[in-house]
Design a protein around this motif. Sequence first.
Motif, PDB file in Angstrom:
ATOM      1  N   ARG A 112       7.680   5.300   1.555  1.00 22.55           N
ATOM      2  CA  ARG A 112       6.509   5.808   0.846  1.00 22.55           C
ATOM      3  C   ARG A 112       5.444   4.740   0.651  1.00 22.55           C
ATOM      4  N   GLN A 113       5.831   3.480   0.766  1.00 25.92           N
ATOM      5  CA  GLN A 113       4.893   2.362   0.690  1.00 25.92           C
ATOM      6  C   GLN A 113       5.167   1.425   1.854  1.00 25.92           C
TER       7      GLN A 113
ATOM      8  N   GLU B 158      -7.707   2.734   9.470  1.00 28.50           N
ATOM      9  CA  GLU B 158      -7.839   1.900   8.280  1.00 28.50           C
ATOM     10  C   GLU B 158      -9.290   1.573   7.951  1.00 28.50           C
TER      11      GLU B 158
ATOM     12  N   GLU C  31      -5.606   2.770   3.269  1.00 27.50           N
ATOM     13  CA  GLU C  31      -4.550   3.191   2.351  1.00 27.50           C
ATOM     14  C   GLU C  31      -4.794   2.572   0.970  1.00 27.50           C
ATOM     15  N   ARG C  32      -4.359   3.284  -0.059  1.00 26.28           N
ATOM     16  CA  ARG C  32      -4.545   2.802  -1.422  1.00 26.28           C
ATOM     17  C   ARG C  32      -3.653   1.591  -1.672  1.00 26.28           C
TER      18      ARG C  32
ATOM     19  N   ARG D 211      -0.116   6.981   3.589  1.00 24.67           N
ATOM     20  CA  ARG D 211      -0.760   8.294   3.502  1.00 24.67           C
ATOM     21  C   ARG D 211      -0.270   9.164   4.642  1.00 24.67           C
ATOM     22  N   PRO D 212      -0.304  10.463   4.471  1.00 18.77           N
ATOM     23  CA  PRO D 212       0.180  11.362   5.526  1.00 18.77           C
ATOM     24  C   PRO D 212      -0.664  11.255   6.796  1.00 18.77           C
ATOM     25  N   TYR D 213      -0.016  11.478   7.914  1.00 23.38           N
ATOM     26  CA  TYR D 213      -0.692  11.466   9.214  1.00 23.38           C
ATOM     27  C   TYR D 213      -1.471  12.764   9.369  1.00 23.38           C
ATOM     28  N   ASP D 214      -2.772  12.643   9.665  1.00 23.32           N
ATOM     29  CA  ASP D 214      -3.578  13.854   9.868  1.00 23.32           C
ATOM     30  C   ASP D 214      -3.987  13.967  11.332  1.00 23.32           C
TER      31      ASP D 214
ATOM     32  N   ARG E 264      -4.552   7.645  11.663  1.00 22.11           N
ATOM     33  CA  ARG E 264      -4.687   6.753  10.516  1.00 22.11           C
ATOM     34  C   ARG E 264      -5.656   5.644  10.884  1.00 22.11           C
TER      35      ARG E 264
ATOM     36  N   THR F  30       0.827  -1.205   0.000  1.00 21.01           N
ATOM     37  CA  THR F  30       0.000   0.000   0.000  1.00 21.01           C
ATOM     38  C   THR F  30       0.861   1.255   0.000  1.00 21.01           C
ATOM     39  N   ASP F  31       0.232   2.356  -0.398  1.00 21.76           N
ATOM     40  CA  ASP F  31       0.863   3.666  -0.284  1.00 21.76           C
ATOM     41  C   ASP F  31       0.684   4.157   1.145  1.00 21.76           C
TER      42      ASP F  31
END
Length: 78
Positions: A57-58, A21, A26-27, A12-15, A19, A9-10
Amino acid sequence: MTRFLVVLTDVRPYDVEGRNERVAPERRRQVVGASSREAAERIAGAFMALGMVRAGRQRVKVLAIGRRHAYGERELAG
């Protein structure tokens, strides 16, 4: 019988909300099935050698699917 999925998976940035799921997975880039844990770990090892994984990144995930829980079987027997 337990089967395994190896998922690439990619990341994703932490918001602010973290995170989650279940809410926003994740894509997925690649999904491969394996019939044993050893096979899944070998596939995951090959994915971990990829540059995008090594750069952060993945990510690689190994998921068990179709597994029975041992504690549930004991409760039914007892």
